[in-house]
Motif scaffolding. Structure first.
Motif, short mmCIF file in Angstrom:
data_model
loop_
_atom_site.label_atom_id
_atom_site.label_comp_id
_atom_site.label_asym_id
_atom_site.label_seq_id
_atom_site.Cartn_x
_atom_site.Cartn_y
_atom_site.Cartn_z
N THR A 186 22.15 52.13 -6.57
CA THR A 186 23.29 52.50 -7.40
C THR A 186 24.44 52.99 -6.53
O THR A 186 24.23 53.65 -5.52
N SER A 226 27.05 54.60 -8.12
CA SER A 226 27.80 55.37 -9.11
C SER A 226 28.43 56.64 -8.56
O SER A 226 29.28 57.23 -9.21
N THR A 227 28.03 57.06 -7.35
CA THR A 227 28.61 58.27 -6.78
C THR A 227 29.56 57.98 -5.63
O THR A 227 29.99 58.90 -4.92
N SER A 243 34.08 58.12 -10.36
CA SER A 243 34.10 58.36 -11.80
C SER A 243 35.03 57.41 -12.54
O SER A 243 35.00 57.35 -13.77
N ARG A 299 35.38 50.33 -13.66
CA ARG A 299 33.97 50.27 -13.34
C ARG A 299 33.14 50.76 -14.51
O ARG A 299 33.61 51.57 -15.33
N ASP A 300 31.92 50.28 -14.57
CA ASP A 300 30.94 50.73 -15.56
C ASP A 300 29.70 51.15 -14.77
O ASP A 300 28.92 50.29 -14.34
N ASN A 301 29.55 52.43 -14.56
CA ASN A 301 28.44 52.91 -13.73
C ASN A 301 27.08 52.67 -14.37
O ASN A 301 26.09 52.52 -13.66
N ALA A 302 27.04 52.62 -15.67
CA ALA A 302 25.77 52.34 -16.34
C ALA A 302 25.28 50.93 -16.02
O ALA A 302 24.07 50.66 -16.00
N LYS A 303 26.24 50.03 -15.77
CA LYS A 303 25.90 48.65 -15.44
C LYS A 303 26.00 48.38 -13.94
O LYS A 303 25.76 47.24 -13.50
N ASN A 304 26.38 49.40 -13.16
CA ASN A 304 26.52 49.24 -11.71
C ASN A 304 27.47 48.09 -11.39
O ASN A 304 27.22 47.28 -10.49
N THR A 305 28.58 48.02 -12.12
CA THR A 305 29.51 46.90 -12.05
C THR A 305 30.94 47.39 -11.93
O THR A 305 31.31 48.38 -12.55
#
Length: 125
Positions: free
Chosen positions: A28, A30-31, A54, A72-78
């Motif tokens: 991931t 996401s950070t 974020s 970005r969509d961190n839930a989708k790692n996209t």
């Protein structure tokens, strides 16, 4: 194994729009910030846009400001790049980039650890 897979490139007329996507797998991001670069034939790979972890802070190259939008969509790692009002000079291979550290310049290719395979964007006049 980390993979970044871009999609959404293609041929479009000047003034048209495209939306690029970059899906990450293997870990991931996401950070960490993510970015889009582009490389035209015979030229260096240049930063187009970047986004913080974020999604509330973005940066754009002057040449695309007001026409492109990174998200970005961190839930989708996209991460996405919406490209509007495309110009022939936007023609290039577009690359998604990610990193798993907080050191190094965000504006240089050296600041990123992972790259996608690239997707061709061609804008006809």
């Amino acid at each position: 194994q980390v993979q970044l897979v871009e999609s959404g490139g293609g041929l479009v007329q000047a003034g048209g729009s495209l939306r690029l996507s970059c899906a990450a797998s293997g870990r991931t991001f996401s950070t960490y910030p993510m970015a889009w670069f582009r490389q035209a034939p015979g030229k260096e790979r240049d930063l187009v846009a970047l986004i913080n972890w974020s999604g509330d802070t973005t940066y754009y190259a002057e040449s695309v400001k007001g026409r492109f939008a990174i998200s970005r969509d961190n839930a989708k790692n996209t991460v996405y790049l919406q490209m509007n009002s495309l110009k022939p000079e936007d023609t290039a291979v577009y690359y998604c980039a990610a990193r798993n550290r907080n050191d190094g310049s965000l504006y240089s290719t050296r600041g990123y650890d992972y790259w996608g395979q690239g997707t061709q964007v061609t804008v006809s006049s």
